[in-house]
Design a protein around this motif. Sequence first.
Motif, PDB file in Angstrom:
ATOM      1  N   ALA A   1      52.381 115.905  14.315  1.00 50.58           N
ATOM      2  CA  ALA A   1      51.262 116.792  14.638  1.00 50.58           C
ATOM      3  C   ALA A   1      51.687 118.243  14.524  1.00 50.58           C
ATOM      4  CB  ALA A   1      50.771 116.502  16.057  1.00 50.58           C
ATOM      5  N   VAL A   2      50.706 119.093  14.320  1.00 51.41           N
ATOM      6  CA  VAL A   2      50.976 120.541  14.350  1.00 51.41           C
ATOM      7  C   VAL A   2      49.779 121.251  14.968  1.00 51.41           C
ATOM      8  CG1 VAL A   2      50.177 120.877  11.942  1.00 51.41           C
ATOM      9  CG2 VAL A   2      51.666 122.585  13.017  1.00 51.41           C
ATOM     10  N   TRP A   3      50.090 122.233  15.799  1.00 54.40           N
ATOM     11  CA  TRP A   3      49.097 123.087  16.478  1.00 54.40           C
ATOM     12  C   TRP A   3      48.661 124.150  15.486  1.00 54.40           C
ATOM     13  CZ3 TRP A   3      50.049 124.658  22.220  1.00 54.40           C
ATOM     14  CH2 TRP A   3      49.170 125.670  22.628  1.00 54.40           C
TER      15      TRP A   3
ATOM     16  N   THR B   1      62.923 116.716  21.059  1.00 56.60           N
ATOM     17  CA  THR B   1      62.981 116.305  19.644  1.00 56.60           C
ATOM     18  C   THR B   1      61.663 116.530  18.896  1.00 56.60           C
ATOM     19  OG1 THR B   1      62.394 114.008  20.169  1.00 56.60           O
ATOM     20  CG2 THR B   1      64.748 114.560  20.108  1.00 56.60           C
ATOM     21  N   ARG B   2      60.615 117.004  19.575  1.00 59.93           N
ATOM     22  CA  ARG B   2      59.343 117.251  18.886  1.00 59.93           C
ATOM     23  C   ARG B   2      59.484 118.337  17.826  1.00 59.93           C
ATOM     24  NH1 ARG B   2      56.273 120.995  18.108  1.00 59.93           N
ATOM     25  NH2 ARG B   2      57.668 122.235  19.396  1.00 59.93           N
ATOM     26  N   ARG B   3      58.875 118.135  16.682  1.00 59.91           N
ATOM     27  CA  ARG B   3      58.793 119.151  15.635  1.00 59.91           C
ATOM     28  C   ARG B   3      57.350 119.244  15.167  1.00 59.91           C
ATOM     29  NH1 ARG B   3      62.622 120.678  12.148  1.00 59.91           N
ATOM     30  NH2 ARG B   3      61.120 122.360  12.038  1.00 59.91           N
ATOM     31  N   SER B   4      56.962 120.381  14.621  1.00 66.42           N
ATOM     32  CA  SER B   4      55.667 120.459  13.945  1.00 66.42           C
ATOM     33  C   SER B   4      55.763 119.672  12.647  1.00 66.42           C
ATOM     34  CB  SER B   4      55.314 121.913  13.620  1.00 66.42           C
ATOM     35  OG  SER B   4      55.003 122.616  14.804  1.00 66.42           O
ATOM     36  N   ILE B   5      54.811 118.773  12.437  1.00 63.52           N
ATOM     37  CA  ILE B   5      54.792 117.942  11.230  1.00 63.52           C
ATOM     38  C   ILE B   5      53.558 118.325  10.419  1.00 63.52           C
ATOM     39  CG2 ILE B   5      54.702 115.570  10.332  1.00 63.52           C
ATOM     40  CD1 ILE B   5      57.280 116.149  11.906  1.00 63.52           C
ATOM     41  N   ARG B   6      53.774 118.645   9.142  1.00 65.06           N
ATOM     42  CA  ARG B   6      52.686 119.158   8.291  1.00 65.06           C
ATOM     43  C   ARG B   6      52.406 118.293   7.070  1.00 65.06           C
ATOM     44  NH1 ARG B   6      55.722 123.469  10.283  1.00 65.06           N
ATOM     45  NH2 ARG B   6      54.519 125.013  11.470  1.00 65.06           N
ATOM     46  N   GLU B   7      53.149 117.184   6.933  1.00 69.86           N
ATOM     47  CA  GLU B   7      52.892 116.251   5.820  1.00 69.86           C
ATOM     48  C   GLU B   7      52.760 114.848   6.381  1.00 69.86           C
ATOM     49  OE1 GLU B   7      55.422 116.689   2.283  1.00 69.86           O
ATOM     50  OE2 GLU B   7      55.931 118.656   3.136  1.00 69.86           O
ATOM     51  N   TYR B   8      51.714 114.153   5.920  1.00 70.38           N
ATOM     52  CA  TYR B   8      51.384 112.861   6.511  1.00 70.38           C
ATOM     53  C   TYR B   8      51.158 111.824   5.417  1.00 70.38           C
ATOM     54  CZ  TYR B   8      49.959 116.623   9.602  1.00 70.38           C
ATOM     55  OH  TYR B   8      49.935 117.795  10.321  1.00 70.38           O
ATOM     56  N   THR B   9      51.322 110.544   5.788  1.00 67.48           N
ATOM     57  CA  THR B   9      50.920 109.472   4.894  1.00 67.48           C
ATOM     58  C   THR B   9      49.386 109.362   4.979  1.00 67.48           C
ATOM     59  OG1 THR B   9      50.946 107.715   6.543  1.00 67.48           O
ATOM     60  CG2 THR B   9      53.066 108.247   5.492  1.00 67.48           C
ATOM     61  N   SER B  10      48.817 108.529   4.122  1.00 70.18           N
ATOM     62  CA  SER B  10      47.346 108.400   4.139  1.00 70.18           C
ATOM     63  C   SER B  10      46.875 107.393   5.200  1.00 70.18           C
ATOM     64  CB  SER B  10      46.851 107.973   2.757  1.00 70.18           C
ATOM     65  OG  SER B  10      47.504 106.783   2.398  1.00 70.18           O
ATOM     66  N   GLN B  11      47.816 106.752   5.899  1.00 72.50           N
ATOM     67  CA  GLN B  11      47.458 105.743   6.904  1.00 72.50           C
ATOM     68  C   GLN B  11      46.598 106.344   8.022  1.00 72.50           C
ATOM     69  OE1 GLN B  11      50.951 103.841   8.596  1.00 72.50           O
ATOM     70  NE2 GLN B  11      49.740 102.639  10.018  1.00 72.50           N
ATOM     71  N   ALA B  12      45.492 105.675   8.314  1.00 69.28           N
ATOM     72  CA  ALA B  12      44.606 106.158   9.385  1.00 69.28           C
ATOM     73  C   ALA B  12      45.269 105.961  10.747  1.00 69.28           C
ATOM     74  CB  ALA B  12      43.284 105.400   9.337  1.00 69.28           C
ATOM     75  N   VAL B  13      44.920 106.805  11.692  1.00 70.96           N
ATOM     76  CA  VAL B  13      45.422 106.663  13.066  1.00 70.96           C
ATOM     77  C   VAL B  13      44.433 105.769  13.822  1.00 70.96           C
ATOM     78  CG1 VAL B  13      46.027 107.886  15.192  1.00 70.96           C
ATOM     79  CG2 VAL B  13      46.467 108.968  12.951  1.00 70.96           C
ATOM     80  N   PRO B  14      44.922 104.623  14.358  1.00 70.99           N
ATOM     81  CA  PRO B  14      43.985 103.693  15.024  1.00 70.99           C
ATOM     82  C   PRO B  14      43.320 104.321  16.250  1.00 70.99           C
ATOM     83  CG  PRO B  14      46.220 102.750  14.867  1.00 70.99           C
ATOM     84  CD  PRO B  14      46.303 104.156  14.382  1.00 70.99           C
ATOM     85  N   ASP B  15      42.118 103.839  16.533  1.00 70.94           N
ATOM     86  CA  ASP B  15      41.340 104.367  17.672  1.00 70.94           C
ATOM     87  C   ASP B  15      42.106 104.277  18.983  1.00 70.94           C
ATOM     88  OD1 ASP B  15      39.279 105.037  16.058  1.00 70.94           O
ATOM     89  OD2 ASP B  15      38.065 103.260  16.504  1.00 70.94           O
ATOM     90  N   GLU B  16      42.875 103.183  19.158  1.00 65.25           N
ATOM     91  CA  GLU B  16      43.579 103.030  20.449  1.00 65.25           C
ATOM     92  C   GLU B  16      44.634 104.124  20.621  1.00 65.25           C
ATOM     93  OE1 GLU B  16      45.186  99.120  19.135  1.00 65.25           O
ATOM     94  OE2 GLU B  16      46.971  99.778  20.216  1.00 65.25           O
ATOM     95  N   LEU B  17      45.235 104.566  19.520  1.00 71.09           N
ATOM     96  CA  LEU B  17      46.207 105.667  19.623  1.00 71.09           C
ATOM     97  C   LEU B  17      45.482 106.985  19.893  1.00 71.09           C
ATOM     98  CD1 LEU B  17      49.200 105.279  17.152  1.00 71.09           C
ATOM     99  CD2 LEU B  17      48.817 104.315  19.403  1.00 71.09           C
ATOM    100  N   ILE B  18      44.344 107.167  19.271  1.00 76.23           N
ATOM    101  CA  ILE B  18      43.568 108.396  19.521  1.00 76.23           C
ATOM    102  C   ILE B  18      43.210 108.468  21.005  1.00 76.23           C
ATOM    103  CG2 ILE B  18      41.427 109.628  18.998  1.00 76.23           C
ATOM    104  CD1 ILE B  18      41.550 108.434  16.163  1.00 76.23           C
TER     105      ILE B  18
END
Length: 170
Positions: free
Chosen positions: A113-115, A9-26
């Motif tokens: 995400a997108v490569w 089900t993975r797709r390349s995603i090229r549009e995002y909200t402005s919400q920051a990605v938390p450090d724990e997810l990184i």
Amino acid sequence: MEALEAILTRRSIREYTSQAVPDELIKKLLSAAMQAPSAGNQQPWHFIVVTERNQMNSLADALPFGKMLHTAPLAIAVCADFEAARYPDYWVQDCSAATQNLLLAAHALGLGAVWLGVYPLEERMAGVKQILGLPEQVIPLCIVALGYPAAVPEPPVMRFDEARVHHEHW
Ligand SMILES: Cc1cc2nc3c(=O)[nH]c(=O)nc-3n(C[C@H](O)[C@H](O)[C@H](O)COP(=O)(O)O)c2cc1C
């Protein structure tokens, strides 16, 4: 999310909200990336985590098909260090496996995400190297743009093709 479901089900995603990605997810993304297989377990990868807007904009300008970096909250550059590699010819496979792990982990965590291809295009490699201050022996494979998806994408078309499968010989 189950592994096979994430893969299918993975797709390349090229549009995002402005919400920051938390450090724990990184950290989870990077843990998944570094769990990839590599030739002789050499793990030649290094990852540059980028969130500063100036850096994101510079990367967007260096990549002709990377304009989503202007609005993405996060980018991770996947690079290889040749000095540390015992089997340097395998660095592309190693870093590609790490990148795919990262993309799947992002999807499983509800991120998009997108490569973005960098290697083997000399101009893109030189631009990314300069912006990220990579040492001489460090080469960038790609940039992954990341964030929370701004919209739910269409489910992917299934690509399984019997004609591409060969048994015993071509
Ligand atoms: C080596 C490589 C380079 C890519 N470069 C870009 C890029 O520069 N810009 C972009 O928007 N997508 C890029 N992509 C993503 C592909 O366009 C995408 O994976 C493909 O269209 C299939 O769509 P999917 O990822 O949704 O399955 C790249 C993918 C790979 C594997």
